[in-house]
Design an enzyme around this catalytic site. Structure first.
Site, mmCIF file in Angstrom:
data_model
loop_
_atom_site.group_PDB
_atom_site.id
_atom_site.type_symbol
_atom_site.label_atom_id
_atom_site.label_comp_id
_atom_site.label_asym_id
_atom_site.label_seq_id
_atom_site.Cartn_x
_atom_site.Cartn_y
_atom_site.Cartn_z
ATOM 1 N N SER A 144 1.844 -0.993 9.931
ATOM 2 C CA SER A 144 0.847 -0.564 9.026
ATOM 3 C C SER A 144 -0.459 -1.923 10.217
ATOM 4 O O SER A 144 -0.058 -2.709 10.349
ATOM 5 C CB SER A 144 1.225 -1.418 7.450
ATOM 6 O OG SER A 144 -0.696 -0.764 7.073
ATOM 7 N N TYR A 157 1.027 -5.597 -0.435
ATOM 8 C CA TYR A 157 1.660 -4.847 0.930
ATOM 9 C C TYR A 157 1.746 -5.577 2.350
ATOM 10 O O TYR A 157 2.257 -5.443 3.647
ATOM 11 C CB TYR A 157 0.811 -3.262 0.297
ATOM 12 C CG TYR A 157 1.147 -2.444 1.909
ATOM 13 C CD1 TYR A 157 2.184 -1.981 1.574
ATOM 14 C CD2 TYR A 157 0.174 -2.253 2.519
ATOM 15 C CE1 TYR A 157 2.571 -0.610 2.691
ATOM 16 C CE2 TYR A 157 1.170 -1.329 4.157
ATOM 17 C CZ TYR A 157 1.625 -0.299 3.663
ATOM 18 O OH TYR A 157 1.940 0.903 4.793
#
Length: 264
Positions: A144, A157
Site C-alpha cells: 500500500s 493498517y
C-alpha cells in the site's frame, strides 16, 4: 522474446472473491494460469464462483481463514493435489479499520496486523517449500502507499503494510538463491464499489471532498482502476521479472512522487 505468458502456471490469489484480487486472478487466467483463491464465507464463495464462471474462468475456490496455519496448509495441499505445485502466490487478503489510534482497542489493532501481515507470512511459508522443490516461484504481496506514508486513523493498517514491505524484502533476501522472486504492488487509490460513495457528485454538482483531495494529490488526475493493476501483476508473476526481487511497485498515478499543488 520477452515472456509474459503464465501458461500452465498455478496461481493462488488470497481474498480474490471480488475487487483487486479478482481482477488480478482474471488477468492471470487470461495469461494462461490455473487459478485458486480463498475467501472467508460460503456467501462470498458462491458469488465468486458464479462471477468467475461468467468470465469463463474455471477457478478453484476455498473457504479458508488465512490467519490459521493448519487451514492454510490443508488448502495448499489440496491445490497441489488438484492443480499442481503453486508457482505464483498473491497475498491480497486484507482489512482496514479507520479508527483514531487512542480510540482503537488492542484487539482491533491485532486483528489488522494478523490479517494484513501475519497471514502473508503464513501463506508464503506454506508455498515456499514447493517452490524450492520446483526450482522457481513468484510471491507478490499487495502492499500500500501506507507502506511509505502515514495518515490519520490508519495506525494498524500502516504498521501492517510497512511490515509487509519488509517481509517482502526479507523473503527476497532469504529465498532469492532458490529462484524465488518476492515483490510487492502498492496500489494507489483505486475506484471500486467500496469507494464509490467517496466519488459521488454532491447535490450542487461538485466533487465529494475526499474525491477532490485524491484527484488533486494524483498527477494522473484520476483514481486508479483495478485494470491498472493487472499489467503490473502479470509482469511480476511472469518470467519477464526473473531478476526483479525485493521491489515494491507502486501503481499510484504518481502520488508518492508528488508534493501536491500549492494552495491558491
Amino acid at each position: 522474446m520477452i515472456n509474459f505468458s503464465l501458461k500452465g502456471k498455478v496461481a493462488l490469489v488470497t481474498g480474490a472473491a471480488y475487487g483487486i484480487g479478482m481482477a488480478i486472478a482474471e488477468a492471470y487466467a487470461e495469461a494462461g494460469a490455473k487459478i485458486a483463491f480463498n475467501c472467508r464465507s460460503q456467501h462470498h464463495l458462491d458469488q465468486a464462483m458464479a462471477d468467475y464462471k461468467a468470465k469463463g474462468i474455471d477457478a478453484l475456490g476455498y473457504i479458508c481463514d488465512v490467519t490459521k496455519e493448519e487451514d492454510v496448509k490443508k488448502m495448499v495441499a489440496d491445490i497441489e493435489q488438484k492443480l499442481g505445485t503453486i508457482d505464483i502466490l498473491v497475498n491480497n487478503a486484507g482489512i482496514i479499520k479507520r479508527i483514531p489510534m487512542t480510540e482503537m482497542s488492542t484487539e482491533e489493532f491485532r486483528q489488522v496486523i494478523d490479517i494484513d501481515l501475519t497471514a502473508p507470512f503464513i501463506v508464503s511459508k506454506a508455498v515456499i517449500p514447493g517452490m524450492i522443490k520446483k526450482g522457481h516461484g513468484k510471491i507478490i504481496n499487495i502492499c500500500s502507499m501506507m507502506s511509505e506514508l502515514g495518515r490519520e486513523t490508519v495506525s494498524a493498517y500502516a504498521a501492517a503494510k510497512g511490515g509487509l514491505k519488509m517481509l517482502t524484502r526479507n523473503i527476497c533476501s532469504e529465498y532469492g538463491e532458490y529462484n524465488i522472486q518476492c515483490n510487492g504492488i502498492g496500489p494507489g487509490y483505486i475506484a471500486t464499489p467500496q469507494t464509490a460513495p467517496l466519488r459521488e457528485r454532491q447535490a450542487d454538482g461538485s466533487r465529494h471532498p475526499f474525491d477532490q483531495f485524491i484527484v488533486s494529490k494524483t498527477p494522473a488526475g484520476r483514481w486508479g482502476t483495478v485494470e491498472d493493476l493487472q499489467g503490473p501483476a502479470v509482469f511480476l508473476a511472469s518470467d519477464a521479472s526473473d531478476f526483479v526481487n525485493g521491489h515494491i511497485l507502486y501503481v499510484d498515478g504518481g502520488i508518492l512522487a508528488y508534493i501536491g499543488k500549492q494552495p491558491k
